[in-house]
Write a protein that holds these residues in place. Structure first.
Motif, PDB file in Angstrom:
ATOM      1  N   VAL A  88      81.921  29.159  93.093  1.00  0.00           N
ATOM      2  CA  VAL A  88      82.496  27.829  92.867  1.00  0.00           C
ATOM      3  C   VAL A  88      82.142  26.904  94.025  1.00  0.00           C
ATOM      4  CG1 VAL A  88      84.687  26.560  92.826  1.00  0.00           C
ATOM      5  CG2 VAL A  88      84.357  28.543  91.333  1.00  0.00           C
ATOM      6  N   VAL A 128      82.879  23.403  87.244  1.00  0.00           N
ATOM      7  CA  VAL A 128      83.814  24.531  87.299  1.00  0.00           C
ATOM      8  C   VAL A 128      85.035  24.109  86.497  1.00  0.00           C
ATOM      9  CG1 VAL A 128      83.009  25.378  89.552  1.00  0.00           C
ATOM     10  CG2 VAL A 128      84.895  23.727  89.463  1.00  0.00           C
ATOM     11  N   SER A 157      88.652  28.485  90.858  1.00  0.00           N
ATOM     12  CA  SER A 157      88.165  27.103  90.809  1.00  0.00           C
ATOM     13  C   SER A 157      89.171  26.098  91.356  1.00  0.00           C
ATOM     14  CB  SER A 157      87.820  26.721  89.360  1.00  0.00           C
ATOM     15  OG  SER A 157      86.844  27.577  88.832  1.00  0.00           O
TER      16      SER A 157
END
Length: 318
Positions: A23, A48, A277
């Motif tokens: 991420v 993401v 995320s």
């Protein structure tokens, strides 16, 4: 002894939590592309699964689209999300003479290469994952239609029909529940003893670590909050892990503003985690909201340190 009339609340911080290396790399790719090429930079799908992150990048000049035909200027950079894309997407970009940058997490790319290797060796392929998830769509899209069968549950594993049990393999989505996946794999290996297994676990290190961290606090908690998006597989799995791990209740929220404070009735110990995320600022936001209502004591549980870093694509490295 506190003189405050506010009730006490112990917050157990699951650690590690929040951003993983894949991420972090994907977000850096968008930010570096904006710095190097200026705005707009187009991103196919959410880079993401987190609205806060997407909105921040949008504010810097990223434009999010569902498909490539929505991009009005093919000379502007387009970035593919961290979840990976079917092969047809970069092929389409090349046909349109677009400049694209692939932000697929390297651990997802590893699963793609495994599936391709199995296919090249003539094996039938099973993919353990969730139907409709972008990562699953991307992995299945590495190979011709029908080359991969999806297995979502233990029941699927019990019922699935294969052409040749002696020439079979499986790969998995990287963000699954470790325990649920183990159950599915156990059934497949019992039914198909010759099945080829991944050389290294497909479920990524970050998913594993975050689930273990939540397990480490769940049994002590009256409530566990997980910061994450409703469409984030790894965040949803953390809620499930909290419940199976012994938490009295567990909820997924995107921001502190989504908290229903009636959930806290009778709660003296709160567990707090975040999907891969979700940025740490959202965790801090929840703690601040708790401090407005409770006398808060924060305790960090676990001392696992993650030091995984993925390189940026060469075009952005300098």
């Amino acid at each position: 002894m506190t003189t405050s009339s506010r009730p006490g609340l112990t917050v157990l911080m699951a650690n590690p939590r929040g951003f993983c290396a894949g991420v972090d790399r994907a977000i850096q790719i968008v930010e570096r592309a904006l710095e190097k090429y200026g705005a707009p930079v187009y991103v196919r799908h959410e880079i993401v699964h987190n609205r806060f992150v997407v909105d921040q990048l949008r504010g810097k000049g990223a434009v999010f689209v569902d498909e490539l035909d929505e991009i009005p200027d093919p000379e502007r950079p387009v970035i593919f999300s961290a979840h990976g894309v079917p092969k047809a997407v970069p092929e389409d970009a090349e046909a349109r003479r677009m400049f694209y940058i692939d932000a697929t997490c390297p651990l997802v790319s590893k699963v793609h290469r495994e599936a391709e290797q199995h296919f090249a060796e003539g094996r039938e392929i099973l993919l353990i994952g969730h139907a409709g998830h972008p990562e699953v769509i991307g992995t299945m899209g590495q190979l011709p239609p029908g080359a991969v069968q999806l297995v979502e549950t233990v029941e699927d594993a019990r019922r699935i029909v294969v052409k040749n049990p002696d020439n079979l393999s499986f790969v998995t989505q990287t963000t699954l529940s470790i325990d649920d996946t183990a159950g599915i794999i156990a059934v497949l290996r019992e039914r198909f003893p010759a099945i080829a297994v991944p050389r290294k676990e497909d479920i990524c290190y970050a998913t594993t670590n975050r689930q273990e961290a939540v397990k480490g606090v769940a049994a002590r908690c009256d409530l566990v909050l997980v910061l994450g998006a409703p469409n984030s597989s790894n965040s949803n799995r953390l809620v499930e892990v909290a419940l199976t791990g012994g938490a009295a209740a567990a909820r997924l929220v995107q921001r502190a503003a989504e908290i229903d404070w009636s959930w806290f009735e009778g709660v003296t110990t709160l567990g707090l985690s975040a999907g891969a995320s979700a940025p740490e600022v959202l965790v801090e936001e929840v703690i601040d909201a708790c401090r407005e209502r409770f006398e808060v004591t924060v305790e960090t549980v676990s001392d696992v340190r993650e030091n995984v870093v993925f390189k940026l694509p060469r075009v952005l490295a300098s």
